[in-house]
Design a protein around this motif. Structure first.
Motif, PDB file in Angstrom:
ATOM      1  N   LEU A   1     -13.200  17.537  -1.899  1.00  0.00           N
ATOM      2  CA  LEU A   1     -11.765  17.258  -1.969  1.00  0.00           C
ATOM      3  C   LEU A   1     -10.981  18.221  -1.076  1.00  0.00           C
ATOM      4  N   ALA A   2     -11.356  19.495  -1.104  1.00  0.00           N
ATOM      5  CA  ALA A   2     -10.681  20.496  -0.268  1.00  0.00           C
ATOM      6  C   ALA A   2     -10.894  20.190   1.218  1.00  0.00           C
ATOM      7  N   LEU A   3     -12.127  19.858   1.579  1.00  0.00           N
ATOM      8  CA  LEU A   3     -12.428  19.542   2.981  1.00  0.00           C
ATOM      9  C   LEU A   3     -11.666  18.299   3.436  1.00  0.00           C
ATOM     10  N   ASP A   4     -11.622  17.297   2.577  1.00  0.00           N
ATOM     11  CA  ASP A   4     -10.902  16.059   2.920  1.00  0.00           C
ATOM     12  C   ASP A   4      -9.411  16.329   3.115  1.00  0.00           C
ATOM     13  N   SER A   5      -8.850  17.204   2.273  1.00  0.00           N
ATOM     14  CA  SER A   5      -7.433  17.538   2.399  1.00  0.00           C
ATOM     15  C   SER A   5      -7.153  18.200   3.745  1.00  0.00           C
ATOM     16  N   TYR A   6      -8.000  19.157   4.093  1.00  0.00           N
ATOM     17  CA  TYR A   6      -7.813  19.865   5.357  1.00  0.00           C
ATOM     18  C   TYR A   6      -7.918  18.893   6.535  1.00  0.00           C
ATOM     19  N   ALA A   7      -8.916  18.006   6.483  1.00  0.00           N
ATOM     20  CA  ALA A   7      -9.087  17.028   7.565  1.00  0.00           C
ATOM     21  C   ALA A   7      -7.878  16.104   7.664  1.00  0.00           C
ATOM     22  N   ALA A   8      -7.349  15.683   6.535  1.00  0.00           N
ATOM     23  CA  ALA A   8      -6.183  14.795   6.526  1.00  0.00           C
ATOM     24  C   ALA A   8      -4.972  15.489   7.139  1.00  0.00           C
ATOM     25  N   TRP A   9      -4.761  16.769   6.806  1.00  0.00           N
ATOM     26  CA  TRP A   9      -3.636  17.518   7.366  1.00  0.00           C
ATOM     27  C   TRP A   9      -3.773  17.645   8.890  1.00  0.00           C
ATOM     28  N   LEU A  10      -4.998  17.996   9.321  1.00  0.00           N
ATOM     29  CA  LEU A  10      -5.220  18.157  10.763  1.00  0.00           C
ATOM     30  C   LEU A  10      -4.986  16.850  11.508  1.00  0.00           C
TER      31      LEU A  10
ATOM     32  N   MET B   1       0.142  17.384  -0.301  1.00  0.00           N
ATOM     33  CA  MET B   1       0.297  16.548   0.898  1.00  0.00           C
ATOM     34  C   MET B   1       1.751  16.202   1.204  1.00  0.00           C
ATOM     35  N   PRO B   2       2.599  15.829   0.228  1.00  0.00           N
ATOM     36  CA  PRO B   2       4.004  15.531   0.553  1.00  0.00           C
ATOM     37  C   PRO B   2       4.714  16.692   1.238  1.00  0.00           C
TER      38      PRO B   2
ATOM     39  N   SER C   1     -19.926  25.105   3.696  1.00  0.00           N
ATOM     40  CA  SER C   1     -19.391  23.747   3.720  1.00  0.00           C
ATOM     41  C   SER C   1     -18.514  23.628   4.955  1.00  0.00           C
ATOM     42  N   MET C   2     -18.625  22.514   5.674  1.00  0.00           N
ATOM     43  CA  MET C   2     -17.927  22.368   6.953  1.00  0.00           C
ATOM     44  C   MET C   2     -17.205  21.033   7.041  1.00  0.00           C
ATOM     45  N   VAL C   3     -16.109  21.053   7.788  1.00  0.00           N
ATOM     46  CA  VAL C   3     -15.410  19.824   8.140  1.00  0.00           C
ATOM     47  C   VAL C   3     -14.939  19.981   9.583  1.00  0.00           C
ATOM     48  N   SER C   4     -14.978  18.900  10.346  1.00  0.00           N
ATOM     49  CA  SER C   4     -14.543  18.961  11.751  1.00  0.00           C
ATOM     50  C   SER C   4     -13.590  17.816  12.055  1.00  0.00           C
ATOM     51  N   VAL C   5     -12.629  18.100  12.928  1.00  0.00           N
ATOM     52  CA  VAL C   5     -11.649  17.101  13.352  1.00  0.00           C
ATOM     53  C   VAL C   5     -11.409  17.282  14.843  1.00  0.00           C
ATOM     54  N   SER C   6     -11.489  16.201  15.599  1.00  0.00           N
ATOM     55  CA  SER C   6     -11.186  16.265  17.025  1.00  0.00           C
ATOM     56  C   SER C   6      -9.693  16.052  17.234  1.00  0.00           C
ATOM     57  N   ASP C   7      -9.126  16.779  18.194  1.00  0.00           N
ATOM     58  CA  ASP C   7      -7.705  16.578  18.478  1.00  0.00           C
ATOM     59  C   ASP C   7      -7.470  15.380  19.395  1.00  0.00           C
ATOM     60  N   GLY C   8      -8.552  14.655  19.710  1.00  0.00           N
ATOM     61  CA  GLY C   8      -8.426  13.464  20.547  1.00  0.00           C
ATOM     62  C   GLY C   8      -8.323  13.776  22.015  1.00  0.00           C
ATOM     63  N   GLN C   9      -8.422  15.034  22.374  1.00  0.00           N
ATOM     64  CA  GLN C   9      -8.334  15.422  23.779  1.00  0.00           C
ATOM     65  C   GLN C   9      -9.563  16.240  24.182  1.00  0.00           C
TER      66      GLN C   9
ATOM     67  N   SER D   1     -20.380  12.318  11.269  1.00  0.00           N
ATOM     68  CA  SER D   1     -20.580  13.042  10.012  1.00  0.00           C
ATOM     69  C   SER D   1     -19.592  14.204   9.949  1.00  0.00           C
ATOM     70  N   PRO D   2     -18.352  13.948   9.538  1.00  0.00           N
ATOM     71  CA  PRO D   2     -17.306  14.983   9.604  1.00  0.00           C
ATOM     72  C   PRO D   2     -17.412  16.069   8.538  1.00  0.00           C
ATOM     73  N   LYS D   3     -18.319  15.899   7.557  1.00  0.00           N
ATOM     74  CA  LYS D   3     -18.478  16.925   6.517  1.00  0.00           C
ATOM     75  C   LYS D   3     -19.966  17.255   6.358  1.00  0.00           C
ATOM     76  N   ARG D   4     -20.209  18.508   5.927  1.00  0.00           N
ATOM     77  CA  ARG D   4     -21.605  18.909   5.714  1.00  0.00           C
ATOM     78  C   ARG D   4     -21.635  20.105   4.769  1.00  0.00           C
ATOM     79  N   HIS D   5     -22.684  20.157   3.952  1.00  0.00           N
ATOM     80  CA  HIS D   5     -22.858  21.284   3.030  1.00  0.00           C
ATOM     81  C   HIS D   5     -24.288  21.795   3.144  1.00  0.00           C
ATOM     82  N   ASP D   6     -24.445  23.091   3.434  1.00  0.00           N
ATOM     83  CA  ASP D   6     -25.767  23.719   3.552  1.00  0.00           C
ATOM     84  C   ASP D   6     -25.903  24.814   2.499  1.00  0.00           C
ATOM     85  N   ILE D   7     -27.104  24.902   1.919  1.00  0.00           N
ATOM     86  CA  ILE D   7     -27.383  25.958   0.935  1.00  0.00           C
ATOM     87  C   ILE D   7     -28.411  26.932   1.508  1.00  0.00           C
ATOM     88  N   ASN D   8     -28.503  28.084   0.873  1.00  0.00           N
ATOM     89  CA  ASN D   8     -29.452  29.128   1.300  1.00  0.00           C
ATOM     90  C   ASN D   8     -29.335  29.425   2.794  1.00  0.00           C
TER      91      ASN D   8
END
Length: 332
Positions: free
Chosen positions: A142-151, A1-2, A111-119, A81-88
């Motif tokens: 943790l990986a999904l949260d990192s990506y969402a934080a960066w976005l 992150m830094p 596994s999914m994560v979504s972030v709106s750009d606010g527009q 619900s910004p994260k989701r995990h589906d199996i099979n």
């Protein structure tokens, strides 16, 4: 992150940041396959940010996604619900539109994560995994949260850049141009006018109210002035009690039409409670090419407005004299 934040702080373009995030996620998830998808806020239009030999089978001839699984659409439409995990997923009806794609590459988990750009856009990262290399849930989260934080950080940076740019060019109270931005923009109008032998007019709109200016009432006045002219005409908030307007004209009488339309609108009953508008405006008008510089145009328009001696109305400066209308300019 830094390291990511350092890149953002240096003002890297959004496209560069997104590409960097993509490469970082694929490095962190070496046994997974990541799809980066962008959808509009209504979840109707979808595209891939990046294409390769694996995902090209999902695209049509126009380069857009041929079909989008229902699971993706419902997920994107649920910002709570910004994260989701589906199996099979290869057997799930909500993913059936991509079942052949999953079977071909042996993908079993999503596994999914979504972030709106606010527009207008929603950015999704879809991480597809095979059964024998599925990560533990906490690690994937943790990986999904990192990506969402960066976005989110990148979008905040974009928003901040936009606000700083807008604030440097426009007055936050009225939404009109600041003086130096108006001067620069109208300077371009004058250059174009010289090149194409066109006319232009400058208006000095002086507020007659002597009371403390109410920002709410000033904003209403600014909106009225903006509605009076064309979209590409220029209006500035010069100082506390003056607006300045620059317009392209074909005939001298065009300036009369604009001034009369503005004064008539301000006399409307709907503004009877607005003390600033009710006090009226003194409008001074000057013309290019009679005055070849912005400074001489402004001084002439100011002189014309002052000849009204704090009375509502408009006056036109023409070759050193002031007139009530353009019809009087050539009268004997």
């Amino acid at each position: 992150m830094p390291s990511m934040l350092q890149v953002m702080s240096k003002g890297a373009p959004l496209s560069t940041l997104l590409s960097r995030f993509k490469n970082k996620m694929q490095t962190q998830l070496p046994h997974s396959y990541c799809l980066f998808i962008v959808g509009d806020k209504h979840c109707l239009q979808w595209r891939l940010q990046y294409t390769d030999s694996i995902n090209e089978s999902l695209l049509g001839a126009n380069g857009k996604l041929v079909a989008v699984p229902h699971a993706l659409i419902t997920f994107a439409a649920s910002p709570s619900s910004p994260k989701r995990h589906d199996i099979n997923i290869q057997h799930a009806s909500s993913w059936s539109l991509w079942s052949s794609f999953f079977d071909l590459h042996q993908f079993t988990d999503a596994s999914m994560v979504s972030v709106s750009d606010g527009q207008d856009s929603i950015y999704l990262m879809l991480v597809l995994q095979k059964k024998n290399t599925v990560l533990e849930g906490d690690l994937m989260a943790l990986a999904l949260d990192s990506y969402a934080a960066w976005l989110k950080a990148a979008f905040e940076r974009e928003k901040a850049d936009f606000l700083l740019l807008e604030d440097s060019h426009r007055d936050p109270i009225t939404g009109l141009l600041r003086r130096y931005s108006f001067d620069n923009s109208f300077g371009i109008v004058l250059k174009d006018s010289r090149r194409h032998f066109q006319r232009a007019a400058l208006f000095s709109l002086r507020l007659l109210s002597t009371a403390k200016v109410c920002n709410t009432e000033l904003k209403v006045l600014a909106d009225v002035v903006r509605d009076t002219v064309r979209e590409n005409d220029l209006i500035a908030h010069y100082n506390d009690r003056e607006l300045v307007m620059g317009i392209r004209i074909q005939h001298l009488e065009d300036a009369d039409i604009v001034a009369e339309k503005l004064l008539k609108t301000l006399h409307s009953e709907q503004f009877s409670d607005n003390t600033l508008i009710r006090a009226g405006l003194s409008i001074g008008i000057s013309f290019y090419p009679e005055h070849s510089t912005l400074d001489s145009l402004y001084q002439a328009a100011l002189f014309a407005a002052e000849t009204l001696k704090n009375r509502p109305g408009y006056r036109i400066e023409f070759h050193g004299e002031c007139y009530q209308s353009s019809a009087n300019l050539y009268s004997l």
